[in-house]
Design a protein around this motif. Structure first.
Motif, mmCIF file in Angstrom:
data_model
loop_
_atom_site.group_PDB
_atom_site.id
_atom_site.type_symbol
_atom_site.label_atom_id
_atom_site.label_comp_id
_atom_site.label_asym_id
_atom_site.label_seq_id
_atom_site.Cartn_x
_atom_site.Cartn_y
_atom_site.Cartn_z
ATOM 1 N N MET A 148 46.012 3.320 -10.731
ATOM 2 C CA MET A 148 46.025 4.367 -11.748
ATOM 3 C C MET A 148 45.357 3.801 -12.987
ATOM 4 O O MET A 148 45.538 2.632 -13.313
ATOM 5 N N GLY A 149 44.614 4.658 -13.688
ATOM 6 C CA GLY A 149 44.011 4.187 -14.926
ATOM 7 C C GLY A 149 43.251 5.299 -15.617
ATOM 8 O O GLY A 149 42.929 6.324 -15.010
ATOM 9 N N ARG A 150 42.988 5.086 -16.896
ATOM 10 C CA ARG A 150 42.190 6.031 -17.668
ATOM 11 C C ARG A 150 40.721 5.639 -17.553
ATOM 12 O O ARG A 150 40.375 4.569 -17.039
ATOM 13 N N ALA A 151 39.854 6.503 -18.087
ATOM 14 C CA ALA A 151 38.429 6.194 -18.107
ATOM 15 C C ALA A 151 38.158 4.962 -18.966
ATOM 16 O O ALA A 151 37.209 4.220 -18.715
ATOM 17 N N THR A 152 38.988 4.770 -19.975
ATOM 18 C CA THR A 152 38.762 3.670 -20.917
ATOM 19 C C THR A 152 39.764 2.540 -20.674
ATOM 20 O O THR A 152 40.837 2.763 -20.113
ATOM 21 N N ALA A 153 39.406 1.342 -21.119
ATOM 22 C CA ALA A 153 40.295 0.191 -20.994
ATOM 23 C C ALA A 153 41.513 0.414 -21.877
ATOM 24 O O ALA A 153 41.463 1.175 -22.843
ATOM 25 N N GLY A 154 42.592 -0.267 -21.549
ATOM 26 C CA GLY A 154 43.779 -0.168 -22.391
ATOM 27 C C GLY A 154 45.023 -0.310 -21.549
ATOM 28 O O GLY A 154 44.957 -0.237 -20.320
ATOM 29 N N ALA A 193 44.729 -0.016 -13.369
ATOM 30 C CA ALA A 193 43.331 -0.463 -13.387
ATOM 31 C C ALA A 193 42.564 0.409 -14.375
ATOM 32 O O ALA A 193 42.242 1.558 -14.076
ATOM 33 N N ALA A 194 42.335 -0.111 -15.557
ATOM 34 C CA ALA A 194 41.605 0.664 -16.569
ATOM 35 C C ALA A 194 40.532 -0.227 -17.204
ATOM 36 O O ALA A 194 40.843 -1.338 -17.599
ATOM 37 N N PRO A 195 39.282 0.227 -17.271
ATOM 38 C CA PRO A 195 38.829 1.536 -16.815
ATOM 39 C C PRO A 195 38.879 1.675 -15.286
ATOM 40 O O PRO A 195 38.637 0.717 -14.562
ATOM 41 N N ILE A 196 39.161 2.899 -14.845
ATOM 42 C CA ILE A 196 39.358 3.178 -13.421
ATOM 43 C C ILE A 196 38.036 3.371 -12.684
ATOM 44 O O ILE A 196 37.973 3.332 -11.461
ATOM 45 N N ARG A 197 36.939 3.554 -13.444
ATOM 46 C CA ARG A 197 35.684 3.992 -12.850
ATOM 47 C C ARG A 197 35.166 3.169 -11.655
ATOM 48 O O ARG A 197 34.769 3.758 -10.646
ATOM 49 N N PRO A 198 35.181 1.838 -11.730
ATOM 50 C CA PRO A 198 34.668 1.108 -10.550
ATOM 51 C C PRO A 198 35.417 1.454 -9.265
ATOM 52 O O PRO A 198 34.793 1.641 -8.215
ATOM 53 N N ARG A 199 36.752 1.555 -9.341
ATOM 54 C CA ARG A 199 37.559 1.926 -8.161
ATOM 55 C C ARG A 199 37.216 3.338 -7.693
ATOM 56 O O ARG A 199 37.109 3.602 -6.495
ATOM 57 N N GLN A 200 37.072 4.237 -8.683
ATOM 58 C CA GLN A 200 36.779 5.633 -8.340
ATOM 59 C C GLN A 200 35.431 5.772 -7.677
ATOM 60 O O GLN A 200 35.272 6.507 -6.705
ATOM 61 N N TRP A 201 34.450 5.102 -8.217
ATOM 62 C CA TRP A 201 33.109 5.208 -7.660
ATOM 63 C C TRP A 201 33.049 4.638 -6.251
ATOM 64 O O TRP A 201 32.398 5.198 -5.365
ATOM 65 N N ARG A 202 33.741 3.507 -6.014
ATOM 66 C CA ARG A 202 33.806 2.933 -4.656
ATOM 67 C C ARG A 202 34.379 3.941 -3.673
ATOM 68 O O ARG A 202 33.853 4.136 -2.576
ATOM 69 N N LYS A 203 35.506 4.522 -4.064
ATOM 70 C CA LYS A 203 36.179 5.486 -3.187
ATOM 71 C C LYS A 203 35.300 6.712 -3.005
ATOM 72 O O LYS A 203 35.186 7.256 -1.900
ATOM 73 N N LEU A 204 34.654 7.143 -4.088
ATOM 74 C CA LEU A 204 33.800 8.328 -4.018
ATOM 75 C C LEU A 204 32.659 8.119 -3.024
ATOM 76 O O LEU A 204 32.347 8.995 -2.226
ATOM 77 N N VAL A 205 32.015 6.955 -3.072
ATOM 78 C CA VAL A 205 30.884 6.704 -2.173
ATOM 79 C C VAL A 205 31.373 6.679 -0.714
ATOM 80 O O VAL A 205 30.742 7.277 0.163
ATOM 81 N N ALA A 206 32.509 6.031 -0.460
ATOM 82 C CA ALA A 206 33.040 6.015 0.905
ATOM 83 C C ALA A 206 33.290 7.450 1.376
ATOM 84 O O ALA A 206 32.911 7.829 2.491
ATOM 85 N N ASN A 207 33.904 8.259 0.528
ATOM 86 C CA ASN A 207 34.152 9.660 0.884
ATOM 87 C C ASN A 207 32.850 10.432 1.061
ATOM 88 O O ASN A 207 32.735 11.268 1.969
#
Ligand code: NAP
Length: 290
Positions: free
Chosen positions: A139-145, A164-178
């Motif tokens: 879980m995480g926001r777009a920004t660090a913190g 995990a913040a920023p969450i973007r690297p995790r999200q993008w990995r999952k997005l590409v797999a999907n």
């Protein structure tokens, strides 16, 4: 004495497989959970690891503005699910959905959006939900913190949950797999591992992965661009599995293609990039949907 910041009262919209699992862990962390709308429901949650099945009563919502909301409906129903809900201006939202951008424009300007990326898997249909894999969840926001005050209690109750913040690297990995696995397995009605074994499907998967890397590198030059290998690892780890898009297409349901490959295409459009393989596969999935 604990303040409401320590024991948030959560509302749930989308009490399906993932929503029920989230409700179970929120409750285990000591937080009240109610349905954002509709009558209360009794759920049964079973586990593959021999833990005893659990019964979970999720009551109807008290009539107060919602300060903590879990959104776990399928992405295409997000607008319908949020319509008419009374959200506090600073509502905290846990978005437990595949894809990206499905809540854009739907939340108050002051909302605190926390994105959830999970590799856990829950199957079944109301009222019986079956946890088939409990893996990692971030879980995480777009920004660090730092995490919210309630997070440590939730992480203690939810196996494999990390901030995990920023969450973007995790999200993008999952997005590409999907974006690679879901539409190919859906259109060809095959389990994930077939994309490794069938040379034609493997070549199409590689093109989708490469195009995703081109776009993500344009958005962020630091993107590693190793999606072929990363996605192949997911195919191997889930070789026997049916992707959620294949399952949706088998049921004749609307898929989450617009939040997955559709998100990539919208980003590409804004940059003037063409992603022909994604464009073609989105069109093919749309043509097969109700
Ligand atoms: N299941 C998994 O293993 C898994 C893993 C990773 C990510 N996810 C993601 O989690 C999200 C939820 O997936 P899920 O597997 O939990 O789906 P699900 O079991 O089908 O539940 C989705 C819920 O969405 C609501 N819904 C369905 N049709 C609707 C409609 N026409 N209008 C309004 N609401 C509607 C329903 O909630 P109500 O019954 O409350 O109306 C339904 O129970 C998806 O984005 C999925 O990609 C799931």
């Amino acid at each position: 004495m604990t303040s409401h910041h320590d024991t948030p009262a959560w509302h749930l919209t989308g009490a399906g497989n993932m929503g029920t699992l989230a409700a179970f862990y929120l409750r285990a962390a000591g937080f009240p959970v109610a349905l954002a709308r509709g009558d209360g429901r009794r759920k049964t949650l079973t586990f593959e690891d021999g833990r005893a099945p659990r019964t979970l009563d999720i009551p109807a919502a008290p009539a107060t503005p919602i300060r903590h909301l879990v959104v776990a409906c399928k992405a295409p129903w997000s607008a319908a699910a949020l319509e008419g809900l009374s959200l506090a201006p600073d509502v905290t939202v846990l978005r437990l959905q595949n894809g990206l951008g499905s809540l854009d424009g739907l939340l108050p300007a002051g909302a605190d959006l926390i994105e959830v990326v999970t590799t856990s898997a829950v199957k079944g249909r109301h009222p019986e939900h079956r946890v088939v894999a409990e893996n990692d969840t971030w879980m995480g926001r777009a920004t660090a913190g730092p995490a919210p005050a309630w997070f440590p209690a939730l992480a203690a109750a939810w196996p494999g949950l990390e901030w995990a913040a920023p969450i973007r690297p995790r999200q993008w990995r999952k997005l590409v797999a999907n974006a690679v696995i879901n539409p190919l397995t859906g259109l060809h009605d095959v389990p994930n591992g077939r994309l490794l074994d069938d040379p034609d499907l493997a070549a199409r998967a590689a093109r989708l992965a490469d195009e995703a890397d081109t776009l993500l590198r344009a958005l962020d030059p630091a993107w590693p661009g190793d999606s072929r290998a990363q996605v192949a690892a997911v195919m191997r780890a889930t070789a026997g599995n049916t992707s959620s898009m294949r399952a949706d297409m088998q049921r004749g349901a609307v898929t989450e293609i617009e939040a997955i490959n559709g998100w990539l295409l919208r980003q590409a459009d804004a940059l003037g990039l063409d992603l022909p393989a994604h464009r073609a596969i989105v069109a093919a999935v749309r043509a097969r949907q109700p």
